[in-house]
Design an enzyme around this catalytic site. Structure first.
Site, PDB file in Angstrom:
ATOM      1  N   GLU A  14      18.215 -13.340 -35.324  1.00 19.28           N
ATOM      2  CA  GLU A  14      16.839 -12.959 -35.628  1.00 19.28           C
ATOM      3  C   GLU A  14      16.456 -13.595 -36.963  1.00 19.28           C
ATOM      4  O   GLU A  14      17.165 -13.419 -37.948  1.00 19.28           O
ATOM      5  CB  GLU A  14      16.712 -11.439 -35.704  1.00 19.28           C
ATOM      6  CG  GLU A  14      15.393 -10.934 -36.247  1.00 19.28           C
ATOM      7  CD  GLU A  14      14.168 -11.537 -35.548  1.00 19.28           C
ATOM      8  OE1 GLU A  14      14.097 -11.480 -34.308  1.00 19.28           O
ATOM      9  OE2 GLU A  14      13.288 -12.080 -36.262  1.00 19.28           O
ATOM     10  N   CYS A  49       3.384  13.602 -45.056  1.00 20.81           N
ATOM     11  CA  CYS A  49       2.352  13.411 -44.036  1.00 20.81           C
ATOM     12  C   CYS A  49       2.936  13.417 -42.625  1.00 20.81           C
ATOM     13  O   CYS A  49       2.317  13.917 -41.705  1.00 20.81           O
ATOM     14  CB  CYS A  49       1.613  12.095 -44.276  1.00 20.81           C
ATOM     15  SG  CYS A  49       0.838  11.987 -45.892  1.00 20.81           S
ATOM     16  N   SER A 105       1.966  -9.833 -22.334  1.00 21.59           N
ATOM     17  CA  SER A 105       1.816  -8.697 -21.428  1.00 21.59           C
ATOM     18  C   SER A 105       2.082  -9.151 -19.998  1.00 21.59           C
ATOM     19  O   SER A 105       1.574 -10.172 -19.577  1.00 21.59           O
ATOM     20  CB  SER A 105       0.393  -8.163 -21.570  1.00 21.59           C
ATOM     21  OG  SER A 105       0.188  -7.096 -20.686  1.00 21.59           O
ATOM     22  N   HIS A 132       2.998  -0.878 -18.278  1.00 16.88           N
ATOM     23  CA  HIS A 132       1.951  -1.134 -17.293  1.00 16.88           C
ATOM     24  C   HIS A 132       2.275  -0.631 -15.908  1.00 16.88           C
ATOM     25  O   HIS A 132       3.429  -0.379 -15.581  1.00 16.88           O
ATOM     26  CB  HIS A 132       1.649  -2.642 -17.270  1.00 16.88           C
ATOM     27  CG  HIS A 132       0.940  -3.094 -18.490  1.00 16.88           C
ATOM     28  ND1 HIS A 132      -0.409  -2.887 -18.688  1.00 16.88           N
ATOM     29  CD2 HIS A 132       1.405  -3.700 -19.612  1.00 16.88           C
ATOM     30  CE1 HIS A 132      -0.749  -3.368 -19.872  1.00 16.88           C
ATOM     31  NE2 HIS A 132       0.318  -3.863 -20.461  1.00 16.88           N
TER      32      HIS A 132
END
Lengths: 119, 491, 428
Positions: free
Chosen positions: B36, B414, B349, B54
């Site tokens: 990487e 938070c 995608s 999907h």
């Protein structure tokens, strides 16, 4: 000699014009009240500032001790004052109000701790 | 010459494709390296995307990506049981506003059936509004794909890599492949590849998988393999507050156009709402800038679907890049020009959805190409779960702090992230602020790191011994602070 | 899980929390203070500059000195302090309140009490809130975070700095960055006038010749890994040199773009928030919409001077004791904002007690008149030589005046209306 300043004595912030030939002969105009005259002449004659900073300290709880000048110091001293402060390494305990540097550069101004660090 | 590590397989790129492949192969007796170029995995295409799993109805069955999408989708439940990444099969709705749009929806439905999408349904207006009450009342019908869902993409990739590493894969981050040789003398038979990084590291490998995302074309060139061009397509997304009234229960799609699936309203797993993405061709593979022009477009689109969408709820926005190929399909094949070189390129995608299936497909390609696969009996599919303070009940929180006091030290107020989770992230190799943020969510909340950054920095320094100046936001030149206050610099 | 029981629990150990705690303890209540940092003092510990305590102590103190006085005030009192502890939620159970606190030292601690004082202070608005387009490099800090890194950790965030926002925090950081050796290339202010006080404009900008760009905003951020520069343009213009836009190369961007009261756990506990202040709506007792939960200090509304926050906290503490002792507040009259007033706190006037109100102007102007009316008649009017949104105004109103006025007007149902009449507006 003349200088344009903003008065900081109150929120109105009058624009001042300060003119002088000798330190004894200063005239201030543009002020709406006497405080402006005092501020203007002081600022022209001997501008000074309160300085706050931090100094390295050997402590597990905190690594920087906050400090301040005990009164306003002449602006011309500020760079060397910061140099000095940033080269110090203090050891606890330090009490709030303790003198860290006494009469810095014979300015009559001392540097005090503004936080207590026990260990 | 120093001893160079030798691997059976080298995977280039630790995004979702490379990570899935590395993990799949780690089930066999193979030595595997996962390379990487960034400081952490999932820092490329896989970081900034919608996280949608999907439903298998957008693409025609003759495309490779269609088949892999459906297969991949079905693998997510098991994957999640083993890897514990945040995933919800919340269902997808495609909303139609006119009879013309309903015609397109009908096509999608037919395509879904042909692809084998389970449970896919054509809906009238009433059914659509029942499935998602926040839909614009003008929606007259649409499609429901109960198999669709949402995932936290970087958490998915982190867990795939963790599983791979657990099973013996060597992860080399900060390894940017810039030169490739072959070992030994030419003509001496089957030579291995030697991969060199920009900073002088080298490793050897027999098989190479090109899963280099935006730079797959460059990597292919280095190996003398096929020439193709990756066109970066930028997508901007906006994140809305957790309390936004626009939070839906399903992923909402508009009817797609020939170029893109459209701008969606996505309920993220952690409870925020994402709208977008846009689609903009760009020349720059590193152009991740957001712009103000797209703002109007995105909000108009989103509000058309879900009227409650409001700009006032925006927390932040970000951009991602899609690695597109000319024909828009996945390019997953054995190279015909470079031996033992597998192309896994153009994974836009539905890349995230298809990833587990891509891994199977690549394994099969390699087997067909002559790689001998012997199962490793020690392979463990599961990784240990790191419980998250924010997801625990009071009872569970009580138990957690009993066993590990670090769970009691809440660093990020938070998002309720404890020191235990930050330490877990760091010990798994996430040593940049962004890496810790993506693993734990610390810094993703309403104050955006204002109150936790200095605490995270403290823990990072303690755990890694890194001096202040060496800590980065995401590796490279993204330093946080310049230096300690000192006299020399103040004159 | 450990348990602890107190009359009152204060969430937040900064100036307000400590002042409220001291007041309640002095009056005999058993009090706990829960603070998420390791030391008490809150944000004051990193505000090493002076300007605090002028009203409270008649001295000019630095933040840490003011904080130390708040902490020392607890010395002879029996307030139980829990540091390093975060409260994650509040619940109610049959007339008592429960709070859950977590710390490394104590693990999980469940507090039971009859009153809670919210004193969590505020947080800073960030880049996400202002939506500046461009890349997302490192080197972008909120001014408060940078202040923490400099003053507590002793680090220099960067060498070439641009600051967004001319509020006092931004101005103070302009000076601080300069004093640690960085170059501040400009302060960018979206309004046509500076947001901070004149003293800071002079001593933080002019002293160092740092340019102040009024009516400008940052329109784009550059830099792949570390910020490399920003585009700055006059407000309302898109960009391009013709419009007056320019680029400033820099390696650090500080954002001083506003403070927001930190009310996440308040909201989750059902406390109603005021849309203008971002803090809880409170009545004349500083009690929120949830009986027994009170609020004071920056969590209620963002103060300019810590002295006023301490004073408000003391009065809140007093009210808590009345509540705990079952003293009835009596009748309260609703307070409304009139012309030019952004908000007034508290939201109710007590007819039986003394009242102090804090308000903010929506506009800047000289020769303003503060006018307070009950029903049709004016109960208070005061000349204010200069008003601006960043300077909070306060006034006292004794109930008797209000009541007699109302009786005179003969109206039963009435509100207290607070307005500012401005003869000439310099800006809105």
């Amino acid at each position: 000699m003349k200088k344009e300043l903003i008065c900081i004595s109150c929120p109105i912030g009058c624009g001042l014009l300060v003119e002088w030939d000798t330190p004894e002969n200063i005239s201030v105009s543009g002020n709406r009240c006497p405080r402006g005259e005092i501020y203007g002449s002081e600022e022209a004659r001997a501008p000074s500032r309160m300085v706050t900073a931090t100094v390295a300290i050997e402590s597990d709880k905190l690594s920087r001790l906050p400090v301040k000048t005990d009164k306003p110091i002449g602006k011309e001293h500020i760079p060397s004052l910061l140099q000095e402060l940033y080269s110090l390494k203090l050891l606890p305990p330090v009490g709030c109000g303790d003198i860290i540097l006494d009469d810095f550069a014979e300015s009559g101004v001392s540097i005090l701790a503004t936080r207590t660090i026990e260990a | 010459m120093s001893m160079m590590k030798n691997y059976d397989v080298v995977v280039i790129g630790a995004g979702v494709s490379g990570a899935a492949v590395a993990r799949r192969l780690s089930a066999y007796r193979l030595s595997i390296a996962l390379l990487e170029k960034e400081i952490d995995v999932s820092f490329g295409v896989s970081k900034a995307n919608s996280g949608v799993i999907h439903g298998g109805f957008h693409h025609s069955p003759d495309l490779l990506k269609s088949r892999l999408e459906i297969q991949g989708n079905l693998m997510y439940d098991k994957l999640q049981r083993e890897l514990h990444f945040p995933f919800r099969r919340c269902g997808i709705l495609v909303a139609a506003f006119s009879t013309e749009e309903m015609r397109i929806v009908q096509e999608l439905y037919n395509r879904g059936l042909a692809n084998g999408a389970i449970g896919i349904e054509l809906c009238n207006g009433d059914r659509m509004h029942m499935l998602e009450p926040k839909l614009n009342s003008d929606v007259m019908g649409g499609l429901f794909a109960p198999g669709g869902g949402i995932v936290e993409p970087y958490r998915l990739v982190f867990s795939l890599v963790e599983s791979a590493v657990l099973n013996g894969v060597d992860l080399h981050t900060n390894f940017n492949v810039t030169r490739v040789d072959k070992s030994g003398k030419s003509g001496s038979g089957d030579r291995e590849y030697v991969l060199h990084s920009s900073d002088g590291q080298s490793i050897r490998g027999r098989w190479v998988i090109n899963a280099a995302g935006l730079f797959a074309d460059r990597i292919s060139g280095l190996f003398g393999a096929e020439e193709f061009r990756i066109h970066p397509r930028k997508g901007e997304e906006f994140l809305l507050d957790r309390e936004a009234s626009a939070h839906t229960s399903r992923v909402i799609f508009p009817v797609p156009n020939p170029v893109s699936k459209g701008m969606l309203v996505i309920p993220t797993v952690e409870g925020t709402t994402m709208i977008g993405p846009t689609a903009l061709e760009t020349d720059d593979k590193e152009d991740l800038a957001t712009s103000s022009e797209n703002f109007e477009k995105v909000f108009y689109s989103a509000r058309r679907l879900i009227p409650a969408v409001s700009e006032r709820d925006i927390i932040t926005s970000f951009a991602g890049l899609r690695p597109s190929l000319e024909d828009g399909d996945f390019y997953i094949a054995r190279s015909e020009m470079a031996v033992r070189f597998i192309q896994v390129a153009g994974i836009q995608s539905p890349g995230l959805t298809a990833a587990p299936a891509i891994a199977e497909y690549v394994k099969d390609l390699m087997k067909q190409g002559g790689l001998s696969l012997t199962e490793d009996p020690d392979y463990q599919g599961e990784i240990p779960a790191v419980p998250r303070f924010r997801s625990m009940s009071l009872h569970e929180q009580d138990a957690a702090v009993e066993t590990d006091p670090a769970y009691g030290n809440i660093l990020c107020r938070c998002e309720n992230v404890s020191e235990a989770e930050v330490v877990a992230a760091i010990r798994r190799g996430h040593t940049s602020l962004d890496g810790i943020k993506f693993y734990t969510r610390a810094g993703m909340g309403r104050c955006q790191g204002g109150f936790c950054s200095y605490k995270i920095l403290q823990i990072l320094r303690r755990e890694t011994g890194l001096p202040w100046e060496k800590i980065t936001k995401r590796g490279g030149n993204s330093w946080i602070v310049r230096e300690r206050i000192s006299p020399a610099k103040t004159s | 899980m450990k348990h602890a029981e107190f009359d009152a629990v204060v969430i937040g150990g900064g100036a307000s929390g400590l002042s409220a705690a001291a007041e309640m303890s002095r009056r005999g209540a058993s009090v706990a203070v829960v603070e998420r940092e390791e030391s008490l003092g809150g944000i004051l510990n990193q505000c090493i500059h002076n300007g605090f305590g002028l009203h409270q102590y008649n001295e000019e103190l630095t933040g840490p000195e003011y904080a130390e006085r708040c902490v020392t005030a607890l010395d002879k009192l029996s307030v139980t302090v829990f540091t390093g502890m975060t409260v994650t939620q509040m619940e109610q159970e049959e007339g008592t309140h429960l709070l859950y606190g977590f710390s490394r030292e104590s693990g999980m601690l469940r507090f039971r009490c009859r009153a809670i004082v919210l004193a969590m202070g505020c947080r800073e608005r960030n880049r996400g809130n202002i939506g500046t387009p461009g890349t997302r490099p490192s080197g972008i800090f909120t001014a408060g975070l940078a202040q923490r890194l400099v003053n507590i950790d002793g680090m220099v965030p960067g060498r070439e700095c641009v600051i967004v926002g001319s509020g006092d925090i931004g101005l103070i950081m302009a000076r601080r960055m300069t004093w640690i050796g960085a170059r501040v290339l400009g302060v960018i202010e979206i309004q046509p006038y500076p947001a901070g006080i004149t003293r800071n404009i002079v001593q933080c900008l002019r002293d160092f010749d740092i340019p102040l760009y009024l009516s400008h905003s940052v329109t784009r951020i550059y830099g792949k890994n570390r910020i490399s520069g920003v585009d700055v343009a006059p407000v309302g213009k898109a960009g391009g040199e013709a419009s007056g836009a320019f680029h400033i190369p820099c390696d650090t961007l500080l954002l001083s773009v506003g403070l927001v009261p930190e009310n996440e756990i308040s909201r989750k506990a059902g406390v109603r928030l005021h849309p203008e202040t971002g803090g809880p709506v409170v009545d004349a007792r500083y009690m929120t919409s949830v009986p027994g939960i009170f609020a004071c200090g920056n969590v209620l509304h963002v103060h300019d001077l810590v002295d006023y926050a301490s004073e408000e906290a003391r009065r809140c503490g007093e009210s808590v004791l009345d509540f705990l002792s079952g003293v009835s507040i009596g009748e309260q009259i609703r307070v409304r904002t009139g012309r030019n007033v952004k908000y007034v706190v508290p939201g109710r006037l007590s007819v039986t007690g003394k009242n102090r109100f804090y308000l903010r102007s929506m506009v800047t102007g000289t020769g303003a008149l503060l006018s307070v009316r009950l029903g049709g008649s004016e109960v208070l009017s005061r000349k204010l030589p200069y008003v601006q949104p960043s300077e909070m105004i306060s006034f006292d109103l004794a109930a008797e005046e209000a009541i007699s006025s109302r009786l005179a007007s003969g109206e039963e149902e009435t509100d207290l209306e607070v307005s500012l009449e401005i003869p000439k507006k310099e800006g809105t």
